[in-house]
Each structure stands twice: as C-alpha cells, then as structure tokens.
Design a protein around this motif. Structure first.
Motif, mmCIF file in Angstrom:
data_model
loop_
_atom_site.group_PDB
_atom_site.id
_atom_site.type_symbol
_atom_site.label_atom_id
_atom_site.label_comp_id
_atom_site.label_asym_id
_atom_site.label_seq_id
_atom_site.Cartn_x
_atom_site.Cartn_y
_atom_site.Cartn_z
ATOM 1 N N LEU B 45 0.811 -1.215 0.000
ATOM 2 C CA LEU B 45 0.000 0.000 0.000
ATOM 3 C C LEU B 45 0.848 1.270 0.000
ATOM 4 O O LEU B 45 0.384 2.329 -0.408
ATOM 5 C CB LEU B 45 -0.954 -0.004 1.205
ATOM 6 N N ARG B 47 3.505 1.395 -1.809
ATOM 7 C CA ARG B 47 4.155 1.330 -3.122
ATOM 8 C C ARG B 47 5.657 1.190 -3.009
ATOM 9 O O ARG B 47 6.429 1.980 -3.563
ATOM 10 C CB ARG B 47 3.793 2.578 -3.948
ATOM 11 N N TRP B 168 1.144 -3.774 19.063
ATOM 12 C CA TRP B 168 1.082 -2.678 20.043
ATOM 13 C C TRP B 168 1.066 -1.319 19.338
ATOM 14 O O TRP B 168 0.271 -0.446 19.669
ATOM 15 C CB TRP B 168 2.281 -2.805 20.983
ATOM 16 N N TRP B 169 1.955 -1.129 18.385
ATOM 17 C CA TRP B 169 2.104 0.170 17.723
ATOM 18 C C TRP B 169 1.282 0.282 16.436
ATOM 19 O O TRP B 169 1.459 1.218 15.667
ATOM 20 C CB TRP B 169 3.575 0.417 17.384
ATOM 21 N N ARG B 171 -1.673 1.199 15.469
ATOM 22 C CA ARG B 171 -2.387 2.443 15.146
ATOM 23 C C ARG B 171 -1.408 3.551 14.760
ATOM 24 O O ARG B 171 -1.679 4.355 13.869
ATOM 25 C CB ARG B 171 -3.264 2.861 16.335
ATOM 26 N N GLY B 172 -0.262 3.574 15.415
ATOM 27 C CA GLY B 172 0.752 4.570 15.062
ATOM 28 C C GLY B 172 1.325 4.320 13.682
ATOM 29 O O GLY B 172 1.487 5.251 12.879
ATOM 30 N N ALA B 175 -1.237 5.300 11.035
ATOM 31 C CA ALA B 175 -1.367 6.755 10.883
ATOM 32 C C ALA B 175 -0.160 7.328 10.144
ATOM 33 O O ALA B 175 -0.307 8.159 9.240
ATOM 34 C CB ALA B 175 -1.516 7.407 12.261
ATOM 35 N N PHE B 178 -0.453 6.092 6.294
ATOM 36 C CA PHE B 178 -1.547 6.458 5.395
ATOM 37 C C PHE B 178 -2.133 7.846 5.657
ATOM 38 O O PHE B 178 -2.985 8.295 4.894
ATOM 39 C CB PHE B 178 -2.650 5.393 5.469
ATOM 40 N N ASP B 179 -1.701 8.508 6.704
ATOM 41 C CA ASP B 179 -2.163 9.872 6.974
ATOM 42 C C ASP B 179 -1.040 10.640 7.672
ATOM 43 O O ASP B 179 -1.211 11.140 8.782
ATOM 44 C CB ASP B 179 -3.423 9.829 7.856
ATOM 45 N N GLU B 181 0.483 13.549 7.277
ATOM 46 C CA GLU B 181 0.324 14.970 7.624
ATOM 47 C C GLU B 181 -0.668 15.145 8.762
ATOM 48 O O GLU B 181 -0.421 15.901 9.696
ATOM 49 C CB GLU B 181 -0.137 15.760 6.400
ATOM 50 N N VAL B 229 -5.525 -7.295 0.326
ATOM 51 C CA VAL B 229 -6.062 -5.950 0.126
ATOM 52 C C VAL B 229 -7.277 -5.989 -0.797
ATOM 53 O O VAL B 229 -8.219 -5.208 -0.641
ATOM 54 C CB VAL B 229 -4.952 -5.029 -0.451
ATOM 55 N N SER B 232 -10.395 -7.126 1.480
ATOM 56 C CA SER B 232 -10.560 -6.637 2.854
ATOM 57 C C SER B 232 -11.283 -5.303 2.883
ATOM 58 O O SER B 232 -11.048 -4.452 2.026
ATOM 59 C CB SER B 232 -9.185 -6.460 3.515
ATOM 60 N N PRO B 233 -12.135 -5.104 3.888
ATOM 61 C CA PRO B 233 -12.822 -3.820 4.002
ATOM 62 C C PRO B 233 -11.917 -2.713 4.533
ATOM 63 O O PRO B 233 -12.202 -1.534 4.351
ATOM 64 C CB PRO B 233 -13.958 -4.113 4.984
ATOM 65 N N ASN B 234 -10.857 -3.089 5.239
ATOM 66 C CA ASN B 234 -9.943 -2.068 5.756
ATOM 67 C C ASN B 234 -8.555 -2.668 5.982
ATOM 68 O O ASN B 234 -8.349 -3.885 5.817
ATOM 69 C CB ASN B 234 -10.480 -1.440 7.056
ATOM 70 N N VAL B 235 -7.619 -1.824 6.349
ATOM 71 C CA VAL B 235 -6.227 -2.253 6.463
ATOM 72 C C VAL B 235 -6.054 -3.239 7.627
ATOM 73 O O VAL B 235 -5.257 -4.180 7.531
ATOM 74 C CB VAL B 235 -5.288 -1.033 6.634
#
Lengths: 239, 291
Positions: B45, B47, B168-169, B171-172, B175, B178-179, B181, B229, B232-235
C-alpha cells in the motif's frame, strides 16, 4: 479564548520570507478565511500554522490547542481499503495515544458523536472511495472533530463540489462551529458562499507582497481586495 | 525440491509420515510467510514492492565491502565481518529511504537507486575479490529447502518480537503510513514511527532472505498482501488476512514442492500468486452478488 496567535509571523521556504509579516489572533467562535490567488501563499501559511512547515520569523503561539485538520481530498490515497468509520477512527489518536490499547474504547462515544454531528453515521460502514464528494467531506469533517478539537483547519474543503454541495458543506461547518464553540480556519478559492460565513479574512498577495488581515467587513473594503475580488461584500450582512 | 531416485512414492501422507525431516523448513516458511505477509500490507500500500530486492542488493554490497576490507586492508574481526557488513548496508539503505522520503524524493526512485548502487557496487568490488564472490551469494541467500534449526529459531524469535511490536504500535504505524500529515498535526511522532516501521521491514527481510532465499521472501512481502487488500474492508483486516495467506503460502508451498517435485521457493511463490487470482475472483463474485 485565543486558540492561535500569529505575531509578525513570516512564512516561506528555505529561510526566505515570501510575504510581509502577518498578525492575527483566532478566537473560539470565529471563522477565518485565508484567501488569495493561486501561488499567493495560502497553503504555505496554512502548513506553517499547522506546524508542517517551519516559520521563517515572528511568533506563532498555538498554546496547546487541539487542532482538527481536514486536508484537501486529493491528498487521500483511495487505493487503501477503508470504510468511512475506519477513516474517522484513525483520526482520534493524538500524541502517543497509539501506545494505549484502551484508547479506542474510551473514545467510542466521541466517535459516534462526530459521525452523528456531521451526518456521516448513515454511511459509516461504506468504503470511503465509493462515496459522493459531499459524503466524503462529511466523513473528513467527522474525522477532524472526532478528537474534540478546539480549532478546525480546512484546506479547500469544497474544491470538488458544485455550488449547491458547497453551500451545504459550509452550512454544516457553521453548525459545527456554533454547536462545539470551535474556531475555524479555512483556505478557499471561491468566495461566493464563504463570504457569507467568514467573520475574518486573511488576504494574501505574493506578487504585491501584501497581507491584509482582520474582520471581514474591513479587509473586504480595502482597495486592493476590491480590485481583485470586486465589491464582494457590498450590502451583505457579515456573519 | 529434488526427488530422490529411491523414493517409492511421493504422496501427502508420506510427507506427514516424514514430518520430522521437513518440520523445521516447513515451519520456517510458515512463520516467515506470516511475518512478511503482515509487513507486506505496508509494502504494497505504500508502493515499495521492490524493497526486498533493493535491500538484498544493498546487503550484497555490504558483504563485498567486508571481504574487500579483509583482503586489501587486512582488517579482521567485527570490522570486516560479512554479516555486519550486510546489516550495516541494510541499515544505511533504510536511512537513505527515510532521509530521501523526508526531502520529497519519490520512494520508488530511492528504491531503484539503492538497487542500482548495490548491484553496480557489488559488481565493481567483485573484480577485486574474485575468489570470495561465491561466498556473497551463500551468506546472503539461504534455501527454503533445508533450514537449520538455529536459523528457524532466529526467525521465530524475530517474528515474536515484531508481532508484539506491530500489534502494540499498529495504530501509530497506520497513521504514519496512510495519513502522515494529519498524524503530524495531531502530534504523533511520525518520523520515529516511520523509521521504526522501515527498520522492522529491513530486519525481517534481511533475516528471512538469509534463511529462505530471495524469491520466497520477495513473494511473501508482496503477493499475500495483494490478495488480502483485494478482499478486505480495511487495512486492519488486510493485515490479518495477509498474514494468514503468507503462512498458507509458506506451508502449502513446501507441501506442494514435495508432492510435485518442485523447487520450494518457486512453489511457495506460485501458491501465493494463485491466492491473488482467487482473491480477485472472490472480489468480483462478491461485487456481483451485492450489486
């Protein structure tokens, strides 16, 4: 309550100021519009305010204000599979929250409230990429407010919308501002709708090395502003 | 896997009858497949599908430099260790990817540069260390057919540590990936998260390449994620499915290699590729059903 204060703030790249010093102070309940032509420095100012670019000079005080950010829709990679609710949930972590496995459970109520306040709950389970432009903007707004910010910053939130959708989007932003007592900073090109909503303006002109900032009715009657945009606010009640 | 001339029949039951012989290699492929399948979601994802190829070439240059230092500069011990040379070159490449990415250089261009520098550098230095060139291959690229117990234990330990860190990490990492900024605006340590994520990828790819070889590692870090991918509905779901697909490719590929007398790496790769096709068909079918 002051959410963000810029004093003689200088913005630019590689240590070189692109515009004269800028002064303004954003309070809760105010909507500041950053306006100007392409290349006028709007995005540079926005990125500096967000801490994504270093300032060249002056002072910028965010005072620990929680900032909800709505990026340009084009910045989203739509090849990444995500439902709307995943996108919103992904915007809830601040700082080192990601280290706390229980944080998402604690933030569940805020997530639900954000979806409901923006009208995005109805399509929370749908893939973000399949939504209409108006729906996508609602989801991005839900993400921005899901971490209970005091200041909402939007980068051209209506650039891909038609006039009717744009009016609806700004109606929603104004409603959120009132309901949550938010300060708002928005970058925009089209002033037709924004002119009725913005309480304050920052007008940037990199060619003329000019910055005007202050209440809308004052900035909008400056001759330079009128020369560029016309008498946009003539006879118009400013929000 | 080569067929033994004396083997009377090659069936699945004979495979499991002789499980003790194949256990280490099969489990090594399974664990590596799961680990690289999980990491592969970020690889695909974001690339960076040529990450494993670029890191392998960079590691080759590191080993060549270590031999060069032994022969021409008379260095010994850690200073001229081929393993440390490979690790150092891999780490430098990771930092190059981070530094260039932070300066706005496209990551695929950086991967290409790392691959080219590694290839050209190894070739150039190879002319000065002619007798050791074969050793570079044996140090860098293992074989999925016969995995040593100690290598399997290293893969298992690494997979355990990285799985714990990534859960553990997670979510970090998501973020920052994929996001970035938005994450920076919200005060997340994006540079540190990105560096850690890339470092875990580099370590996993390096070790698994040394144990299993380049082909299955490249396959595990790309194909299961491609398949996951697509369905799947999400990562988050994609991470889990990709790990399962990777493990299935590692295990099933070994079994198929035994049953049909195929090279193990190729068999694992083909099975992973088949999963991509199946996932594409499932996705189309579901799209028709729920249209």
């Amino acid at each position: 309550m002051t959410l963000l204060a810029a004093e003689a703030l200088q913005i630019g790249y590689n240590g070189r100021a692109a515009l004269p010093p800028i002064d303004f102070r954003v309070e809760a309940g105010q909507m500041w519009a950053l306006i100007g032509r392409n290349g006028s420095g709007k995005t540079t100012l926005l990125r500096t305010l967000l801490g994504l670019l270093p300032r060249v000079g002056g002072r910028l005080d965010r005072g620990g204000t929680r900032i909800g950010y709505v990026p340009q829709r084009l910045e989203m990679d739509l090849s990444v599979p995500m439902r709307s609710i995943d996108l919103v949930r992904g915007g809830q972590d601040t700082g080192y929250d990601f280290l706390n496995p229980l944080a998402p459970f604690r933030a569940r109520a805020a997530l639900q409230r954000a979806l409901e306040d923006t009208g995005a709950a109805a399509f929370a389970g749908r893939q973000f990429a399949t939504l209409s432009e108006g729906q996508k903007q609602r989801v991005l707004l839900a993400r921005a407010i899901s971490m209970d910010p005091a200041l909402l910053v939007l980068d051209e939130p209506t650039s891909a919308m038609d006039a009717a959708a744009e009016a609806t989007a700004f109606e929603l932003i104004s409603t959120l501002m009132t309901r949550r007592n938010l300060g708002v900073i928005v970058v925009a090109h089209h002033l037709a709708v924004l002119a009725r909503r913005a309480t304050h303006l920052v007008y940037l002109d990199a060619d003329c090395k000019l910055v005007l900032s202050g209440p809308s009715e004052i900035v909008a009657h400056d001759p330079t502003f009128v020369a560029h945009y016309g008498d946009l606010f003539h006879g118009m009640a400013i929000a | 896997m080569s067929a033994s001339a004396s083997a009377p029949d090659i069936t699945l039951s004979s495979f499991f009858d002789n499980w003790e012989l194949f256990r280490t290699s099969t489990l090594a492929g399974t664990v590596a497949g799961a680990l690289l399948g999980w990491l592969g979601v970020y690889v695909v994802l974001r690339r960076m599908v040529f990450l494993s190829a670029a890191l392998s070439q960079a590691a080759g240059l590191g080993v060549a430099l270590a031999f060069f230092a032994q022969i021409h500069w008379g260095l010994t011990g850690l200073l001229a260790s081929p393993t440390l040379g490979a690790a150092g070159a891999t780490l430098l490449t990771t930092l190059l990817l981070m530094g260039g990415g932070a300066r706005g250089v496209r990551r695929d261009a950086l991967l290409g540069m790392a691959w080219l520098l590694g290839s050209a550098g190894t070739l150039a230095i190879g002319t000065r260390i002619a007798q050791e060139v074969q050793d570079i291959q044996s140090i860098l690229f293992g074989s999925a057919v016969a995995v040593l117990d100690e290598d399997f234990h290293q893969v298992l330990a690494l997979a355990g540590v990285l799985a714990a860190l990534h859960l553990w990490w997670r979510r970090g990492f998501l973020a920052a990936s994929f996001d970035p900024e938005g994450a920076r605006v919200r005060g997340l340590p994006v540079f540190g998260l990105d560096l850690t994520l890339l470092a875990t990828m580099a370590i996993a790819i390096s070790l698994c390449t040394r144990v299993l070889g380049a082909l299955p590692v490249f396959a595990f870090s790309v194909l299961p994620a491609m398949a996951a991918v697509r369905m799947s509905p999400n990562v988050n779901v994609a991470l889990g499915i990709s790990a399962v697909f990777g493990a299935a490719s590692g295990f099933g590929g070994y079994v198929l290699a035994y049953r049909y007398e195929l090279p193990v790496g190729a068999s694992q790769t083909l099975l992973a590729a088949a999963l991509v096709l199946v996932a594409s068909m499932v996705r189309r079918l579901l799209a028709r059903v729920f249209r």
